[in-house]
Design an enzyme around this catalytic site. Sequence first.
Site, PDB file in Angstrom:
ATOM      1  CG  HIS A  42      -1.763   1.238   1.331  1.00 37.04           C
ATOM      2  ND1 HIS A  42      -2.925   1.413   0.617  1.00 37.04           N
ATOM      3  CD2 HIS A  42      -1.603   2.373   2.069  1.00 37.04           C
ATOM      4  CE1 HIS A  42      -3.439   2.593   0.905  1.00 37.04           C
ATOM      5  NE2 HIS A  42      -2.663   3.199   1.781  1.00 37.04           N
ATOM      6  CG  HIS A  88     -10.007   3.488   3.556  1.00 36.69           C
ATOM      7  ND1 HIS A  88     -10.435   3.630   4.842  1.00 36.69           N
ATOM      8  CD2 HIS A  88      -8.664   3.704   3.605  1.00 36.69           C
ATOM      9  CE1 HIS A  88      -9.418   3.935   5.635  1.00 36.69           C
ATOM     10  NE2 HIS A  88      -8.335   3.990   4.902  1.00 36.69           N
TER      11      HIS A  88
END
Length: 728
Positions: A42, A88
């Site tokens: 990420h 998200h």
Amino acid sequence: MESDIYRPLGLTDDEFDLIVHHLGREPNLVELAMFSIMWSEHCSYKSSRIHLRRLPTSGPRVIMGPGENAGVVAATEDISVALRMESHNHPSAIEPTQGAATGVGGILRDIFTVGARPIALLDSLWMGTQDNPQSRWIFDGVVGGISSYGNAVGVPTVGGEIHFAPPYAENPLVNVVAVGVARTDQLVRAVASGIGNHVVLLGAATGRDGIGGVSVLASSGFDQASADKRPSVQVGDPFEEKKLIEACLDLLDAKLVVGIQDLGGAGLTCATSETAANAGNGMRVWVDRVPIREAGMTPMEILCSESQERMLAIVTPDNLAAVLEICAKQEVLATVIGEVAPPDEDGPYAGRGVLRAYFDGAMVAEIPASALADEAPLYERPLREPNDFRLRVQREVDVPADWREIARGVLETLTFDPEAIYRRYDHMLFRNTLVTPGADASLLAIRAPEVGSTDLAMGLAVDGNQLWSRSDPRRGTLAVVAESLANLACVGATPVAIVDCLNFGNPEHPEVMWQFSEAIDGITEICTVLGVPVIGGNVSFYNEAHGIDIDPTPVVSTIGFRPLPAHAIPDARLARGSVVLVTTGETPSLTGSVFAAIAGDQGGAFPTIDLERLRHLLSVVASLVVADELINAAHNLGAGGLLGGAIRLAQLAGQGLELEYPDASAEALLGEHPSRFLLTTEVPQALLAHLSQEGFEGVVIGELGGEKIVYEDWLSLDPPRRHPIGAR
């Protein structure tokens, strides 16, 4: 060091060896944790960076591109627009409300970190079908999280899209777009320059709620056991965020900070190492000075926490008192936790800026800042085209004799009315919203307290189509960009830039990496030809559940500018008169269509797009919308083809439609291609003549009015419910 210590943190043997090389020794546990979050997929993009380099990122309007907290383009000589898109996904699957809410909070901070006031949000939501109780729970929580945070923080949600499909039942996608405006001379970058300058932590106290949050959840596979990670999902406080927005903008307006950075993924470790590395400096951080809201937090927990509503500012000693005064006025906690240090002059890190963290007088971490921020491993993972891909593209979609039953199924998929969702979002804050949710794209006036009013408006669209990208990742993703640009044309905007959110499965699967590489090539091709740079984005890998990857789901958000309207804006909800179809002349295809998905047929070659013809058509449609003389509505044709688009147009207009189209084949009615528009007009002959002059053939395919939507003798739908503008 024992492998059972670093492997659970997501580090491989080779990565651990590289850490030892960077440090010249084995890391301690605090340092190991810092590397694990900064080198996570990420945060480091270690599987995607080699491909992202192919994207076109520069252009005459680009002020900030990829690598900054947000992309920024020039609107006028003095005013800029910031744009950012993030995901998200895994946090929203585990705790839907807080996962989505903190996604909103995080992306808003990306906007005001560069000095822009956030003025709008859009979202792209991909959920499991709503006959599944878990999918309904996730969907309701995600919508609640977006609305509760956005409404409370005071930033309107002005548009978006919602998709329901089985691949997203356990791995939903929550992609959020944020937009802000700024004076160009107020823009700021994330740098820790100025030896001896203070490092000031602004905002909420640090807790354990965000430890190992998005940086971990978004960097590994996903299964039912991931629910145990629920405490890792951050908890948002929109009222704290609102105070932080105002305090940071006041500080930037007064030019009291040298640099500023959001504490998002990887928390304090990320903010300190990135700002130091960007300036080529070191930093000393006193971790025990960080305000905490839970007793007994360790240095590792404080450095790795992803608690929300926090910013890091670099402040000169002369400006510190003024910074503290403004923060006190806005009721924002401000604490000096460190100082900018020069690069080492000697020793093992000579010539390098080093991040040194201290706790209770002892040094707990000593790491070159660039090793954390810039020197994660870069992987060129294996690519493999699926074995059946070439066979699939060599045949056509099989059209059964009873295809009209499938057609009715296609239309049923288009009946979801998002109005109940839009009503939970306040889309009229700032009173900038000129075209409200439900149209092909949103349109906003470019104005804010910091920049005043302008004579410009911006169009915003967000689009994805996993059926297109699944059938052909390259051509399908190119078509997704084309559709988003076409949606901008429907509000009269000329595109200037895009951002993307690339949602894919496990990058350790060669077929997933092939899909990803092909999608990058598709974006690169259309953006290069049309001169629309990619100014930022996000890569979300490991979207899988129980070892099964989601469909490749690249989502793009496009921005364009146009003159501020002086009259009513052409809108499908005001459509009346004749319906005219205009295309680039290319043939729609059933490949990758909703029809093919319902029929269970993934065959066929996805259609190509004549990009030069598309460029001209986009310009023609946008000019017609801006002129507001020949048309009263423009609607782009995407999923559902001509029949689905015509019915959607009638539903938006709240009218019946008598559709007359001579080609009654499944391909003509339900085939899909993004280079087509429906235009409505009360002067059809004048419109057709204008289109002919521009080199396009238009054809009248029906008239709005009456009580039913009718086509031939097999389609008759009940009167549509009216959707008045302003009701959303």
